[in-house]
Design a protein around this motif. Structure first.
Motif, PDB file in Angstrom:
ATOM      1  N   UNK A 166     -22.194  20.606  72.579  1.00 24.07           N
ATOM      2  CA  UNK A 166     -22.807  19.850  71.491  1.00 24.07           C
ATOM      3  C   UNK A 166     -22.209  18.454  71.343  1.00 24.07           C
ATOM      4  N   UNK A 167     -20.876  18.351  71.360  1.00 28.38           N
ATOM      5  CA  UNK A 167     -20.206  17.067  71.124  1.00 28.38           C
ATOM      6  C   UNK A 167     -20.015  16.242  72.391  1.00 28.38           C
ATOM      7  N   UNK A 168     -20.258  16.832  73.546  1.00 36.20           N
ATOM      8  CA  UNK A 168     -20.031  16.116  74.806  1.00 36.20           C
ATOM      9  C   UNK A 168     -21.080  15.025  74.981  1.00 36.20           C
ATOM     10  N   UNK A 169     -20.669  13.791  75.283  1.00 38.98           N
ATOM     11  CA  UNK A 169     -21.627  12.689  75.432  1.00 38.98           C
ATOM     12  C   UNK A 169     -22.688  12.989  76.485  1.00 38.98           C
ATOM     13  N   UNK A 199     -23.773  16.440  78.224  1.00 42.12           N
ATOM     14  CA  UNK A 199     -23.824  17.156  76.958  1.00 42.12           C
ATOM     15  C   UNK A 199     -24.949  16.678  76.071  1.00 42.12           C
ATOM     16  N   UNK A 200     -24.905  17.108  74.815  1.00 41.28           N
ATOM     17  CA  UNK A 200     -25.967  16.787  73.865  1.00 41.28           C
ATOM     18  C   UNK A 200     -25.681  15.536  73.054  1.00 41.28           C
ATOM     19  N   UNK A 201     -24.421  15.100  73.016  1.00 36.76           N
ATOM     20  CA  UNK A 201     -24.095  13.826  72.380  1.00 36.76           C
ATOM     21  C   UNK A 201     -24.193  13.814  70.869  1.00 36.76           C
ATOM     22  N   UNK A 202     -23.923  14.932  70.216  1.00 43.61           N
ATOM     23  CA  UNK A 202     -24.007  14.987  68.752  1.00 43.61           C
ATOM     24  C   UNK A 202     -22.848  14.230  68.118  1.00 43.61           C
ATOM     25  N   UNK A 203     -23.122  13.601  66.986  1.00 53.23           N
ATOM     26  CA  UNK A 203     -22.066  12.976  66.200  1.00 53.23           C
ATOM     27  C   UNK A 203     -21.291  14.054  65.451  1.00 53.23           C
ATOM     28  N   UNK A 204     -20.189  13.662  64.849  1.00 52.12           N
ATOM     29  CA  UNK A 204     -19.413  14.634  64.065  1.00 52.12           C
ATOM     30  C   UNK A 204     -20.179  15.111  62.831  1.00 52.12           C
ATOM     31  N   UNK A 205     -20.822  14.221  62.057  1.00 51.61           N
ATOM     32  CA  UNK A 205     -21.625  14.730  60.934  1.00 51.61           C
ATOM     33  C   UNK A 205     -22.735  15.679  61.382  1.00 51.61           C
ATOM     34  N   UNK A 206     -23.402  15.382  62.495  1.00 52.89           N
ATOM     35  CA  UNK A 206     -24.437  16.292  63.002  1.00 52.89           C
ATOM     36  C   UNK A 206     -23.835  17.642  63.383  1.00 52.89           C
ATOM     37  N   UNK A 207     -22.677  17.602  64.022  1.00 51.44           N
ATOM     38  CA  UNK A 207     -22.020  18.840  64.446  1.00 51.44           C
ATOM     39  C   UNK A 207     -21.723  19.745  63.260  1.00 51.44           C
ATOM     40  N   UNK A 208     -21.165  19.174  62.203  1.00 51.88           N
ATOM     41  CA  UNK A 208     -20.780  20.011  61.064  1.00 51.88           C
ATOM     42  C   UNK A 208     -21.972  20.452  60.231  1.00 51.88           C
ATOM     43  N   UNK A 252     -27.897  25.529  87.225  1.00 48.35           N
ATOM     44  CA  UNK A 252     -27.689  24.545  86.153  1.00 48.35           C
ATOM     45  C   UNK A 252     -27.850  25.216  84.800  1.00 48.35           C
ATOM     46  N   UNK A 253     -26.937  24.955  83.878  1.00 44.99           N
ATOM     47  CA  UNK A 253     -26.961  25.608  82.577  1.00 44.99           C
ATOM     48  C   UNK A 253     -28.011  25.005  81.677  1.00 44.99           C
ATOM     49  N   UNK A 254     -28.242  25.667  80.542  1.00 43.48           N
ATOM     50  CA  UNK A 254     -29.201  25.162  79.562  1.00 43.48           C
ATOM     51  C   UNK A 254     -28.773  23.808  79.027  1.00 43.48           C
ATOM     52  N   UNK A 255     -27.469  23.582  78.946  1.00 41.52           N
ATOM     53  CA  UNK A 255     -26.988  22.302  78.432  1.00 41.52           C
ATOM     54  C   UNK A 255     -27.370  21.159  79.354  1.00 41.52           C
ATOM     55  N   UNK A 256     -27.258  21.355  80.675  1.00 47.52           N
ATOM     56  CA  UNK A 256     -27.558  20.277  81.606  1.00 47.52           C
ATOM     57  C   UNK A 256     -29.045  20.069  81.790  1.00 47.52           C
ATOM     58  N   UNK A 257     -29.865  20.963  81.272  1.00 46.32           N
ATOM     59  CA  UNK A 257     -31.309  20.783  81.403  1.00 46.32           C
ATOM     60  C   UNK A 257     -31.823  19.650  80.529  1.00 46.32           C
TER      61      UNK A 257
END
Length: 436
Positions: free
Chosen positions: A72-75, A80-89, A1-6
């Motif tokens: 980052x943007x994947x729900x 995923x981490x579920x970041x919004x677009x403003x958070x991403x940028x 399992x990757x760090x993202x799925x943790x």
């Protein structure tokens, strides 16, 4: 399992489109930033050495991938981490402060994610997003060095599969990726497809020769009879079928603006550190403290203001994109919001480019000749900013802004321009054959 799925385990009961509409406890910006800031700091530590030796940022990309940055943007429902677009940028600005090559490396990857989030095919979405959560990264092979705005890479039917032939330039991020997103011409249709970077017949060359952004892997990708299956084809678009409206123009542009805003932050940070350490001022006898010099303070004040403006404009465009994304996700007609977001990105581009280039030059006013030392490579800020500013010519965008405000003409995306060019060529050929 990757760090993202943790962090978030994918929901095994996801229904068609339900994960995009389901409420998840939002992750805060500070939570996201704390996850990645230690990696950004490591990336910053090696930025000058990579620049001096022209060492590709393979290690830096792997640190980010292993920490789940690609998801980052994947729900959260997809793992995923579920970041919004403003958070991403905002995070991309921080990454750009560490090394402006990195946001551009991830540009095609995040655009691929965004396309999946805006798509209607749930099976397609689950397939590709699950790969990304497990660490897959996507690069691009879109643009070509041709005499006109056209595509020469071809996709030819060969039994139960297709063969991909030709080459692309400006293949940003592909040398770091595990998958390539490419555009080819099949007859009169444009085909968007994906293929592994390790597929037989694929050659990736690090031959990008720009004087800035040297480590983005924006060189040549060659395809020599690469076998493509049906399940690798994402979509087909006819030259007679204009692309649907979206915020993708603003989205692509905002990556460059975020990297530029990151450069402005780095300039301010380096200018402060450089000034605080100095104990002499030009033409002032003995030791002195430039940090108390009103002229030097004025320069630092200007740099801080330029950085603030860049940050604010990136935030404003990201908010506009988020509004259009939310409207479309909720089933509303977002056409006007898409146009508004794209125009705001064009307008922000005019200001951010000017002000960041000013900052990268003004930096040298606080240092004298010692600021030009190769050990610091402060020149990289101007070089990188100038190259980022050149990717999408601001003068063309300024004209498009004027056309919009005067005539209500929505801005045209690259694919739309290519399709229009091909349609014109087709019509000209047909007219010529009728008169022959």
């Amino acid at each position: 399992m990757s760090a993202a799925t943790s962090l978030f385990t994918p929901d095994p009961h996801i229904g068609a489109g339900s994960a995009l509409h389901r409420f998840d406890p939002p992750i805060s910006y500070e939570e996201l930033a704390q996850r990645f800031r230690p990696i950004f700091a490591k990336i910053a530590e090696g930025a000058v050495a990579r620049e001096q030796s022209r060492t590709l940022a393979v290690e830096a990309v792997s640190w980010l991938r292993d920490a789940g940055f690609g998801a980052l943007r994947i729900p959260q429902a997809y793992g995923g981490l579920g970041a919004s677009l403003p958070q991403t940028f905002r995070l991309l600005i921080e990454l750009g402060e560490a090394d402006s090559n990195l946001p551009q490396i991830f540009r095609a990857h995040f655009a691929f994610v965004e396309e999946r989030l805006n798509g209607k095919n749930e099976a397609d979405r689950q397939r590709w997003l699950s790969l990304i959560v497990d660490g897959a990264l996507f690069g691009a092979a879109m643009a070509e060095k041709t005499e006109g705005t056209e595509t020469t890479v071809t996709l030819t039917k060969n039994g139960d599969h297709w063969l991909l032939d030709g080459y692309k330039f400006y293949s940003t991020g592909t040398i770091y990726a595990s998958w390539i997103v490419a555009v080819a011409l099949e007859g009169t249709d444009y085909v968007s497809l994906v293929l592994p970077t390790t597929a037989p017949g694929v050659t990736i060359e690090d031959d990008w020769d720009g004087f800035g952004q040297r480590l983005t892997g924006s060189g040549t990708t060659r395809f020599d009879k690469v076998a493509i299956r049906e399940d690798q084809i994402l979509r087909r678009v006819s030259v007679e079928q204009p692309p649907k409206a979206s915020y993708i123009i603003a989205y692509y542009q905002l990556f460059h603006l975020a990297a530029l805003a990151g450069i402005a932050r780095a300039v301010l940070k380096d200018a402060i550190a450089f000034t605080r350490a100095k104990t002499r001022t030009f033409a002032v006898p003995g030791k002195s403290n430039p940090r108390h010099d009103p002229l030097v303070q004025s320069v630092i004040g200007r740099l801080a203001s330029l950085s603030f403006t860049a940050d604010t404009l990136v935030d404003g465009v990201a908010d506009a994109i988020e509004s259009s994304y939310q409207a479309a996700t909720n089933g509303q007609d977002a056409t006007e919001l898409y146009t508004a977001a794209n125009i705001k990105a064009y307008q922000a581009q005019q200001i951010v480019i000017e002000q960041v280039l000013e900052a990268t030059t003004l930096l040298f006013e606080i240092g004298g000749a010692s600021a030009t030392s190769e050990t610091r490579r402060l020149d990289r800020y101007w070089r990188n900013a100038r190259v980022l500013a050149s990717h999408n010519p601001a003068i063309q965008r300024e004209r498009a802004i004027g056309d919009y405000w005067l005539n209500g003409t929505p801005p045209m995306g690259v694919l739309q321009a290519v399709i229009q060019s091909e349609a014109q060529a087709k019509n000209a050929a047909e007219a010529s054959s009728r008169t022959a």
